[in-house]
Design a protein around this motif. Structure first.
Motif, PDB file in Angstrom:
ATOM      1  N   LYS A 119      29.724  27.787  40.713  1.00  0.00           N
ATOM      2  CA  LYS A 119      31.080  27.805  41.249  1.00  0.00           C
ATOM      3  C   LYS A 119      32.015  28.347  40.178  1.00  0.00           C
ATOM      4  O   LYS A 119      32.004  27.878  39.040  1.00  0.00           O
ATOM      5  CB  LYS A 119      31.482  26.382  41.624  1.00  0.00           C
ATOM      6  N   CYS A 120      32.791  29.319  40.571  1.00  0.00           N
ATOM      7  CA  CYS A 120      33.711  29.967  39.640  1.00  0.00           C
ATOM      8  C   CYS A 120      34.796  28.975  39.203  1.00  0.00           C
ATOM      9  O   CYS A 120      35.333  28.240  40.018  1.00  0.00           O
ATOM     10  CB  CYS A 120      34.347  31.178  40.328  1.00  0.00           C
ATOM     11  N   ASN A 121      35.097  28.978  37.924  1.00  0.00           N
ATOM     12  CA  ASN A 121      36.118  28.051  37.438  1.00  0.00           C
ATOM     13  C   ASN A 121      37.523  28.638  37.504  1.00  0.00           C
ATOM     14  O   ASN A 121      38.472  27.985  37.118  1.00  0.00           O
ATOM     15  CB  ASN A 121      35.802  27.603  36.003  1.00  0.00           C
ATOM     16  N   LEU A 122      37.620  29.860  37.986  1.00  0.00           N
ATOM     17  CA  LEU A 122      38.964  30.422  38.129  1.00  0.00           C
ATOM     18  C   LEU A 122      39.429  30.435  39.588  1.00  0.00           C
ATOM     19  O   LEU A 122      40.561  30.112  39.871  1.00  0.00           O
ATOM     20  CB  LEU A 122      39.031  31.833  37.520  1.00  0.00           C
ATOM     21  N   CYS A 123      38.508  30.802  40.482  1.00  0.00           N
ATOM     22  CA  CYS A 123      38.933  30.861  41.885  1.00  0.00           C
ATOM     23  C   CYS A 123      38.161  29.890  42.767  1.00  0.00           C
ATOM     24  O   CYS A 123      38.435  29.781  43.951  1.00  0.00           O
ATOM     25  CB  CYS A 123      38.792  32.281  42.420  1.00  0.00           C
ATOM     26  N   TYR A 124      37.168  29.241  42.226  1.00  0.00           N
ATOM     27  CA  TYR A 124      36.368  28.218  42.916  1.00  0.00           C
ATOM     28  C   TYR A 124      35.432  28.767  43.985  1.00  0.00           C
ATOM     29  O   TYR A 124      34.880  28.026  44.776  1.00  0.00           O
ATOM     30  CB  TYR A 124      37.262  27.095  43.504  1.00  0.00           C
ATOM     31  N   ARG A 130      29.097  37.966  37.409  1.00  0.00           N
ATOM     32  CA  ARG A 130      30.540  37.777  37.585  1.00  0.00           C
ATOM     33  C   ARG A 130      30.816  37.217  38.965  1.00  0.00           C
ATOM     34  O   ARG A 130      30.013  37.358  39.886  1.00  0.00           O
ATOM     35  CB  ARG A 130      31.262  39.121  37.427  1.00  0.00           C
ATOM     36  N   CYS A 131      31.974  36.585  39.075  1.00  0.00           N
ATOM     37  CA  CYS A 131      32.363  36.028  40.364  1.00  0.00           C
ATOM     38  C   CYS A 131      32.613  37.167  41.339  1.00  0.00           C
ATOM     39  O   CYS A 131      33.300  38.135  41.028  1.00  0.00           O
ATOM     40  CB  CYS A 131      33.624  35.180  40.208  1.00  0.00           C
ATOM     41  N   ARG A 132      32.071  37.015  42.519  1.00  0.00           N
ATOM     42  CA  ARG A 132      32.241  38.075  43.510  1.00  0.00           C
ATOM     43  C   ARG A 132      33.675  38.191  43.960  1.00  0.00           C
ATOM     44  O   ARG A 132      34.106  39.241  44.425  1.00  0.00           O
ATOM     45  CB  ARG A 132      31.397  37.751  44.731  1.00  0.00           C
ATOM     46  N   SER A 133      34.376  37.120  43.867  1.00  0.00           N
ATOM     47  CA  SER A 133      35.727  37.147  44.408  1.00  0.00           C
ATOM     48  C   SER A 133      36.752  37.611  43.371  1.00  0.00           C
ATOM     49  O   SER A 133      37.507  38.533  43.608  1.00  0.00           O
ATOM     50  CB  SER A 133      36.063  35.755  44.919  1.00  0.00           C
ATOM     51  N   CYS A 134      36.760  36.978  42.208  1.00  0.00           N
ATOM     52  CA  CYS A 134      37.835  37.288  41.260  1.00  0.00           C
ATOM     53  C   CYS A 134      37.329  38.049  40.049  1.00  0.00           C
ATOM     54  O   CYS A 134      38.116  38.365  39.156  1.00  0.00           O
ATOM     55  CB  CYS A 134      38.550  36.008  40.822  1.00  0.00           C
ATOM     56  N   ARG A 135      36.038  38.345  39.997  1.00  0.00           N
ATOM     57  CA  ARG A 135      35.448  39.165  38.949  1.00  0.00           C
ATOM     58  C   ARG A 135      35.350  38.472  37.583  1.00  0.00           C
ATOM     59  O   ARG A 135      35.078  39.116  36.575  1.00  0.00           O
ATOM     60  CB  ARG A 135      36.190  40.505  38.783  1.00  0.00           C
ATOM     61  N   THR A 136      35.594  37.192  37.569  1.00  0.00           N
ATOM     62  CA  THR A 136      35.449  36.443  36.313  1.00  0.00           C
ATOM     63  C   THR A 136      34.010  36.520  35.821  1.00  0.00           C
ATOM     64  O   THR A 136      33.068  36.468  36.614  1.00  0.00           O
ATOM     65  CB  THR A 136      35.840  34.973  36.573  1.00  0.00           C
ATOM     66  N   TYR A 137      33.856  36.654  34.530  1.00  0.00           N
ATOM     67  CA  TYR A 137      32.521  36.628  33.942  1.00  0.00           C
ATOM     68  C   TYR A 137      32.035  35.185  33.887  1.00  0.00           C
ATOM     69  O   TYR A 137      32.810  34.275  33.580  1.00  0.00           O
ATOM     70  CB  TYR A 137      32.548  37.217  32.531  1.00  0.00           C
TER      71      TYR A 137
END
Ligand code: ZN
Length: 1040
Positions: free
Chosen positions: A397-402, A376-383
């Motif tokens: 790279k997270c697609n929700l918070c980048y 999961r993204c460390r920042s926004c917890r997106t899977y």
């Protein structure tokens, strides 16, 4: 953190902190600040509040999503959004009178008015003599009726549940800088295990193994072991349709079918997964694929707007590679499949932005992953999901918070291909819908066992309906199929003016009934032996179920202490959580929660506003919130001929994430159609999959913001829904706004994560991710409009509006939604002006659907509508997954007397005819024919007076029209081709929904004919416009 955390939130009962009450959650409209929406979610809302203070306008979303639009060239004649009291617009209901209704118009009063004191056990409506209703095989068969998804092969990998102090969804951006376990909580022992070669389990392919592997070139080194549903092998049959239509023919052929990804082009080549594409390459030009969506349609001229088959979901305008990976529209849908770049573009479009979800839908193919690391993204917890980008093999790279995140070591191994170094080929980045077996940090406490408590009305009225024996028999029949394991517990409470408990402790020779008559201060007589282990005490339970119907046979007790019974049940379930199933047959009239009738039967056909849509007391809501805090969901089965105040009682289910079932005029002898529906629904209810102690969080790409949820739940924080139970038949909707411009984005993503405990005690997370393109032009926004999703969301908003404001306000708002969007289309998106009422092809059904909503039981006026039935329709609109809600809104009409095999579906050995969907107008009926109207919960098969002899004899088995029985609920099983085709089609329709629609076969002079004709929504009635008149009304308003 413990459950206390949400106790404190849920238990106040003041309403101030809740966002999900009709009284607290008004479609983001007239809400004083701080109320109705979480305080830590201000920006979008402040703007709305500013406007709310203006006189409440009839639009559904004048303030939030609708910012003041800079006046365009033609605004002079059309006030911009904020100044929209719109009083000058005439209401639909008070337009100049019309010519007399057509001969086929329904009579205004489909039901005789019944003014009966609530507590009396009155004989139900007219007797029905026929008992020969349908008794065929169960219609609704799921591939995975219960338990965990069928394709998980490594149960051993699920660690025994541990207590953990970590939050289920650790909040906050400051993730601990720990190991490669990106989201390991500090101090969390379980998460810091050694980097053992993963216990990671492949995507199971038992199913795939059995299925033919598919064309070899197709999954060359790409995804060899995917189950068939993931290989896009079965293209939808109709090939003459527009590509967008083709793609989306899938959603409606749903039901027990393999989960289908959207058809796309060829898969990505080896090593070139879409996840590797940078977002900038991902979107593609809209121009090439949307000419049809934007084709200008003059609604006043083009009459035949309905496609021959059910309306498909539009396909987002993405590259084939991305679209192929995208989430199925059956699970996740957006009202706008092209997201406007800015709120101001959205405001101009005058269309609502929101998501519709069916998150726990039964899927016959579901990849299940067991891994010690859920990335999961460390920042926004997106899977991690198919729409992230890999910068290289070590970073994504997270697609929700980048945020750029590390790829954990474990992720370098691909269990599917059994190879190393290809993180982008992991199932997590190849499947938009996936389920994880959660490690222990996802647990607040050891997963609860499956606990089922049944709370049964045994008053005289209840016994009179005869429901109790049907219930007991159903439970006896299905007791071994209740989802659960060796820990499963059950219990029973019955009640009338007192509360009766049943001691089922192992060792007793027979069940012991314990009566508590002090209903003011309820206590549990033997707390430890009332909920018992089903396996150990099955015989006692069966004994009880066999004797219950007789136990109260002679009762004369007419009072109902429902409130106290619910309190007792809550006490019993509090320590474990679980599911409470309540069966009620009358208005509760004793003790806490007692109610009085609020319905005036003389007002049922009123053309004015409808009163009493909001609860009479907050007792049921408060109790529901207490239940939610203890992981208890309450499902309500209401079986009654009389008014029961569903608007009040329904709160018990609504806020505890339960379901409401309603069987008006239920009687075991007089209403066999309802009895069959009840039986079928019970079977499904008792055996369907269930998730306990669930939460669902919805995330979206930075810049977008979620507000206002619809469905049954309690909102725990801005994006987190508390769902003590989750079931596969529940739908949800959310509204969104655009808080920051999405200028430099080509695509945005939405992710719904449902964390739940399976009936086998496993903690699981089901994740759905949807990716949509961002567009800057208004035409592109219109081109991506999903008219059904828009209609479904508007219906939810209108329900809220009816409760918080008034029904007429909600009706005006729906009409204005059509006027505003078509007006905006004309003013801002059309390049060439032309006369007529113009709509882009993708919105051509919008006015029709709006008119259908105005005539729907929930919102209609001037037609006799029982208050409970209206409120139930409102619940259904908010709670049903979109596909089913659409059937309620715009039923489907088919001609059945000339069915052929041409274009038929072949499913297994069955051949299913596919008759064309007809317009809902008596014009389409013919006396020589037989027509089926499918309105979701109910179907009517109308037989014309001169119906072909062939149909009468070969399908109905009667010699003449006159011989068709007055009450007929089943199609006889005749050994003729016509009979087989007809039955195949009807049962196929039924198979596609989780509830059982009753079928009424009616002659032209049947007393049910008005019910049938009420669905002919294109026709004029005494109280409502025809479709054509409605279009003229819209045109008049638009050209003002
Ligand atoms: Zn992120």
């Amino acid at each position: 953190m413990s459950t206390a955390g949400f106790n404190s939130q849920n238990g106040t009962g003041t309403g101030q902190t809740y966002t999900n009450g009709p009284s607290q959650n008004p479609v983001a409209l007239q809400q004083p600040s701080g109320v109705g929406y979480s305080v830590n979610h201000q920006p979008a809302y402040n703007q709305m509040q500013a406007k709310v203070l203006a006189p409440p306008g009839p639009a559904l979303y004048p303030s939030g999503p609708y910012q003041p639009v800079p006046p365009g060239p033609q605004v002079g004649s059309y006030p911009p959004a904020p100044a929209q009291p719109l009083l000058p617009r005439p209401q639909i209901g008070i337009l100049p009178s019309h010519t007399p209704p057509q001969s086929a118009s329904p009579s205004p009063g489909p039901r005789p008015a019944q003014a009966t004191p609530p507590a009396q056990a009155t004989p139900p409506p007219p007797a029905v003599t026929s008992t020969s209703y349908y008794t065929g095989p169960p219609a609704w068969q799921y591939a995975a009726p219960r338990g965990p998804a069928p394709n998980h092969v490594n149960p051993a990998a699920a660690a025994p549940p541990l207590m953990s102090h970590s939050s289920a969804q650790p909040p906050g951006p400051g993730a601990p800088p720990t190991s490669i376990h990106g989201f390991t909580q500090p101090g969390d022992v379980a998460g810091n295990g050694p980097q053992a070669p993963n216990s990671y389990n492949h995507v199971d392919n038992r199913m795939a193994g059995a299925a033919p592997p598919g064309p070899p070139g197709r999954h060359l080194g790409h995804y060899p072991s995917l189950p068939p549903g993931y290989q896009n092998t079965s293209a939808p049959p109709p090939s003459s349709l527009h590509p967008a239509l083709q793609a989306a023919t899938q959603p409606y052929t749903q039901g027990p079918q393999p989960y289908q990804q959207q058809p796309g082009g060829p898969g990505p080549g080896p090593g070139a997964g879409p996840a590797q594409l940078s977002p900038s390459m991902a979107a593609m030009s809209l121009q090439s694929s949307t000419p049809e969506a934007l084709r200008v349609v003059n609604l006043l001229q083009e009459r035949n707007l309905l496609p021959p088959a059910p309306v498909p979901a539009p396909t987002p305008c993405l590259t084939q590679d991305l679209q192929k990976l995208n989430c199925s529209p059956e699970v996740f849908r957006c009202t706008l499949t092209s997201i406007p770049q800015t709120q101001s573009v959205l405001n101009k479009a005058k269309l609502p932005l929101g998501l519709l979800l069916h998150p726990f839908k039964d899927l016959s193919q579901l990849p299940v992953v067991t891994s010690s690391t859920i990335v999961r993204c460390r920042s926004c917890r997106t899977y991690i999901n198919p729409f992230v980008s890999f910068l290289d093999q070590r970073r994504w790279k997270c697609n929700l918070c980048y945020r750029v995140n590390d790829v954990p070591e474990e992720f370098m191994y691909n269990p599917v291909s059994r190879s190393y170094g290809e993180p982008h080929k992991r199932p997590e980045v190849q499947n938009a819908t996936i389920e994880f077996i959660a490690p222990s940090e996802y647990m607040l406490r050891p997963p609860q066992p499956a606990v089922y408590l049944f709370v049964l009305d045994v008053s005289h009225n209840a016994v009179e309906t005869g429901y109790l024996s049907v219930f007991c028999q159903s439970l006896l029949d299905n007791i071994s199929a209740l989802p659960g394991d060796s820990r499963t517990k059950v219990g029973f409470i019955t009640f009338d003016s007192t509360i009766h408990f049943y001691n089922l402790q192992e060792g007793l020779s027979q069940p012991q009934m314990l009566i508590v008559s002090d209903i003011e201060d309820i206590f549990l007589p033997t707390p430890d032996s009332l909920l018992v282990n089903l396996n150990e005490c099955k015989e006692l339970v069966q004994d009880l179920l066999k004797s219950l119907p007789n136990l109260f046979e002679k009762t004369m007790e007419t009072q109902s202490a429902l409130g106290s019974a619910l309190q007792a049940a809550f006490k019993l379930l509090s320590p474990t959580g679980g599911r409470m199933s309540v069966f009620q047959t009358q208005l509760p009239n004793l003790g806490v929660g007692a109610l009085q009738s609020r319905e005036d039967p003389n007002q049922r056909a009123s053309a004015k506003d409808v009163q009493h849509l909001s609860p009479a007391t907050d007792f049921y809501k408060k109790l529901a919130l207490d239940c939610s805090g203890q992981q208890v969901a309450v499902d309500l089965f209401l079986l009654s001929a009389q008014y029961c105040d569903l608007a009040t009682l329904g709160c018990i289910s609504r806020y505890s994430a339960g379901s409401v079932y309603y069987y008006p005029s239920y009687h075991h002898q007089h209403n066999p159609a309802q009895v069959e529906r009840f039986q079928r629904d019970l079977k499904r209810y008792l055996t369907r999959k269930i998730g306990f102690e669930a939460v669902m969080r919805i995330r979206c790409t930075k810049g977008l913001s979620i507000h206002t949820f619809h469905g049954n739940f309690f909102v725990r924080s801005t994006d987190l829904l508390s769902l003590p139970n989750v079931n596969p038949d529940a739908g949800f909707a959310v509204q969104m706004s655009i808080e920051e411009n999405l200028d430099d984005m080509q695509v945005v993503s939405f992710q719904a994560a449902l964390l739940y405990t399976s009936s086998k005690g496993e903690r699981r997370i089901r994740v759905h991710t949807m990716c949509l393109p961002v567009v800057s032009s208004l035409s592109d926004v219109f081109a991506g409009a999903d008219v059904q999703a828009i209609t479904g969301l508007l219906a939810c908003m209108a329900v809220d509006r009816s409760v918080t404001s008034s029904l007429s306000d909600a009706r005006d708002a729906m009409t204005n939604a059509a006027i505003d969007s078509l007006s905006s289309y004309r003013q801002s998106a059309l390049t060439i002006q032309q006369p007529g009422l113009l709509a882009p092809a993708c919105l051509r059904l919008f006015p029709l659907y709006i008119l259908a909503l105005l005539k729907q039981k929930a919102f209609r006026t001037g037609t006799s509508t029982r208050l409970d039935e209206r409120v139930f329709a409102m619940y259904q609109l908010k709670y049903q997954p979109l596909a089913f809600a659409m059937l309620m809104i715009h039923p489907a009409l088919y001609r059945l007397d000339d069915l052929s095999d041409e274009g038929a579906l072949n499913i297994g050995e069955r051949t299913i005819p596919q008759p064309r969907v007809l317009q809902l107008s008596v014009e389409k009926l013919s006396r020589e024919g037989a027509f089926l109207l499918d309105a979701g919960l109910v179907m009517y098969l109308w037989i014309g007076r001169n119906c072909h002899q062939n149909f009468l004899s070969q399908v109905l088995g009667v010699s003449s029209y006159a011989a068709v029985p007055e009450k007929l609920y089943l199609l006889p099983e005749l050994d003729t081709a016509e009979s087989q085709r007809t039955r195949a089609f009807v049962s196929w329709l039924r198979d596609q929904r989780p509830f059982f629609p009753s079928l009424h076969i009616i002659r032209d002079e049947s007393q049910l004919k008005p019910h049938f004709l009420q669905n002919m929504i294109e026709d004029r009635t005494e109280s409502a416009l025809s479709y054509y008149e409605f279009l003229l009304h819209l045109q008049q308003q638009i050209s003002k």
